[in-house]
Motif scaffolding. Structure first.
Motif, short mmCIF file in Angstrom:
data_model
loop_
_atom_site.label_atom_id
_atom_site.label_comp_id
_atom_site.label_asym_id
_atom_site.label_seq_id
_atom_site.Cartn_x
_atom_site.Cartn_y
_atom_site.Cartn_z
N GLY A 71 0.76 -1.24 0.00
CA GLY A 71 0.00 0.00 0.00
C GLY A 71 0.80 1.29 0.00
O GLY A 71 0.22 2.38 0.11
N CYS A 74 -0.24 3.68 -2.77
CA CYS A 74 -1.63 4.09 -2.51
C CYS A 74 -1.70 5.17 -1.45
O CYS A 74 -2.42 6.17 -1.60
CB CYS A 74 -2.46 2.88 -2.07
SG CYS A 74 -2.85 1.72 -3.39
N TYR A 75 -0.97 4.98 -0.37
CA TYR A 75 -1.01 5.95 0.72
C TYR A 75 -0.29 7.25 0.36
O TYR A 75 -0.64 8.32 0.85
CB TYR A 75 -0.44 5.34 1.99
CG TYR A 75 -1.33 4.29 2.62
CD1 TYR A 75 -2.67 4.56 2.89
CD2 TYR A 75 -0.85 3.01 2.91
CE1 TYR A 75 -3.50 3.60 3.45
CE2 TYR A 75 -1.67 2.04 3.47
CZ TYR A 75 -3.01 2.35 3.74
OH TYR A 75 -3.83 1.39 4.30
N ARG A 101 -3.89 -3.32 4.64
CA ARG A 101 -5.10 -3.05 5.43
C ARG A 101 -4.80 -2.87 6.91
O ARG A 101 -5.58 -2.24 7.64
CB ARG A 101 -6.09 -4.20 5.24
CG ARG A 101 -6.71 -4.23 3.84
CD ARG A 101 -7.43 -5.54 3.58
NE ARG A 101 -8.11 -5.53 2.28
CZ ARG A 101 -8.54 -6.61 1.65
NH1 ARG A 101 -8.33 -7.81 2.22
NH2 ARG A 101 -9.14 -6.52 0.48
N GLN A 104 -4.79 0.75 7.48
CA GLN A 104 -5.83 1.52 6.79
C GLN A 104 -6.52 2.52 7.74
O GLN A 104 -6.73 3.67 7.39
CB GLN A 104 -6.85 0.58 6.15
CG GLN A 104 -7.68 1.22 5.07
CD GLN A 104 -8.41 0.19 4.22
OE1 GLN A 104 -8.15 -1.02 4.32
NE2 GLN A 104 -9.32 0.64 3.39
N GLU A 105 -6.87 2.07 8.93
CA GLU A 105 -7.58 2.95 9.87
C GLU A 105 -6.68 4.09 10.38
O GLU A 105 -7.09 5.25 10.32
CB GLU A 105 -8.13 2.14 11.04
CG GLU A 105 -8.98 2.98 11.99
CD GLU A 105 -9.64 2.14 13.07
OE1 GLU A 105 -10.00 2.70 14.12
OE2 GLU A 105 -9.80 0.92 12.87
N ALA A 108 -6.20 6.58 7.62
CA ALA A 108 -7.40 7.39 7.40
C ALA A 108 -7.44 8.56 8.38
O ALA A 108 -7.81 9.68 8.02
CB ALA A 108 -8.65 6.54 7.53
N ASP A 114 -11.15 8.49 4.95
CA ASP A 114 -10.87 7.15 4.45
C ASP A 114 -11.07 7.13 2.95
O ASP A 114 -12.15 6.83 2.45
CB ASP A 114 -11.81 6.14 5.12
CG ASP A 114 -11.43 4.71 4.80
OD1 ASP A 114 -10.39 4.50 4.14
OD2 ASP A 114 -12.19 3.79 5.18
N VAL A 116 -8.86 5.44 0.79
CA VAL A 116 -8.08 4.35 0.21
C VAL A 116 -8.79 3.03 0.48
O VAL A 116 -9.27 2.79 1.59
CB VAL A 116 -6.66 4.29 0.82
CG1 VAL A 116 -5.85 3.17 0.16
CG2 VAL A 116 -5.94 5.61 0.67
N SER A 117 -8.89 2.19 -0.54
CA SER A 117 -9.45 0.85 -0.37
C SER A 117 -8.55 -0.16 -1.08
O SER A 117 -7.85 0.18 -2.04
CB SER A 117 -10.88 0.77 -0.93
OG SER A 117 -10.88 1.00 -2.33
#
Length: 374
Positions: A71, A74-75, A101, A104-105, A108, A114, A116-117
């Motif tokens: 990720g 992505c981040y 993942r 992910q929290e 965010a 939030d 990004v998935s």
């Protein structure tokens, strides 16, 4: 190697890479340090890229990262798209998805939203929801030919009714050293899938490894070299050709490492970043636009055969203007666009038609990628 063996080897190696850093997969990259500051160190350490496609992200983009791994990109991209944008990562390796993942929290919270998935999927089949397929298989295991047919029917229905990535939903597709890992038999479909999910005018920025000579079969059959981003490398010319053949325009190398990353059997393997644009498809018309080719050549010709002499304000349609100024061509041209939208009807000017200085006075002049189009 067979197609099945290719994916088994890749998944195994990158699953190991999610657990422990694999130095052999690391290619030196000068990432934007200001974007890395917000990322957990584990994601930085377990990233295996060869370029930085995040540099092509714009505010408001809907970004798709192919082979998103832990990720990292992505981040990074999520910090650039802003509140109106989004980032979707697709990967087939469970361990890499778990790593992405995991943060992910907290990411965010850092980003203030939030946006990004991460989805489990195959980048050569972006409509297939692999997680949903695994749920189906858990309930209905395949044990005979009839089961195989039922699975095939389920897959086709799922692709059609609820694709993992729907048609024309992304404005930018990026990837970092992943396309070379895809089996050669699946590459035409993979690039076709990139085209499918992009909006008209959408862009591509792919960092990957290319070879200066065709890779011989003996190297291709080496699992360690393939999963190590070497023997699956596109030939430097074939990589460009593949995107042209898929219908993209403005296909170009925007980055090219002068020094090879590795040399194997006398073949140089180096990092490049390919950029391309999906053509506009909206109704075209004469909007009063013009472009001027800066040089240094006497003239250049685009994919449609249109010729642009150096220093001439060439009349172009609104769609052609958008394509040129929103693609790899952008830095080679100065664009002239009316302050207010105009529609003078169909673009009927003959080839080689220019717009006079008087006609283009007071227009908005742009000399780099400006976005927009039809």
């Amino acid at each position: 190697m067979s197609t099945t063996n290719v994916y088994e080897q890749v998944q195994e190696r990158y699953a190991e890479g999610a657990q422990q850093r694999q130095e052999a997969l690391c290619c030196p990259v000068d990432y934007d340090q200001s974007l890395l500051k917000a990322l957990p160190q584990e994601i930085i350490d377990k990233d295996y890229g060869c370029g930085d496609p995040s540099r092509y992200v714009r505010a408001g983009d809907r970004v798709l990262d192919l082979g998103s791994g832990g990720g990292k990109i992505c981040y990074m991209a999520a910090q650039l798209v802003g509140e109106q944008g989004s980032v979707t990562g697709v990967d087939m390796t469970d361990d890499m998805l778990a790593l992405a993942r995991k943060y992910q929290e907290p990411m965010a919270q850092t980003l203030g939203g939030d946006r990004v998935s991460f989805k489990k999927g195959y980048i050569q089949d972006l409509a297939l929801d692999v997680a949903a397929m695994e749920t189906y298989l858990a309930a209905q295991p395949v044990s005979n030919a009839q089961d195989v047919q039922r699975l095939s029917t389920w897959q086709e229905t799922q692709r059609r009714e609820s694709p993992l990535i729907a048609d024309e939903t992304m404005t930018l597709v990026i990837s970092n050293c992943v396309l070379n890992l895809v089996a050669e038999a699946d590459r035409r479909r993979m690039i076709s899938e990139i085209y499918r999910v992009l909006t008209p005018g959408g862009r591509v920025a792919i960092s990957d490894i290319v070879a200066d000579e065709p890779v011989p079969e003996a190297l291709k059959n080496d699992p360690a070299l393939w999963s190590g981003c070497i023997s699956g490398a596109f030939h430097e010319g074939a990589f460009l050709d593949a995107f042209v053949e898929a219908g993209f325009v403005g296909v170009a190398y925007d980055k090219w490492d002068a020094e090879p990353w590795q040399v194997v059997a006398g073949i140089e393997f180096r990092s490049v970043t390919l950029i391309a644009t999906k053509p506009e498809t909206a109704e075209d018309y004469d909007g009063g636009h013009a472009v001027l080719y800066k040089g240094p050549y006497a003239q250049v010709q685009d994919e449609k055969g249109r010729i642009y002499p150096r220093g001439q304000r060439m009349a172009v349609s609104r769609c052609t203007y958008g394509t040129l100024m929103n693609s790899g061509h952008a830095n080679d041209f100065i664009g002239f666009a009316p302050h207010e939208t105009q529609n003078r009807g169909g673009f009927c000017k003959p080839a080689g038609a220019t717009r006079s200085a008087a006609e283009t006075k007071g227009t908005v002049q742009t000399s780099s990628s400006s976005g927009g189009g039809c």
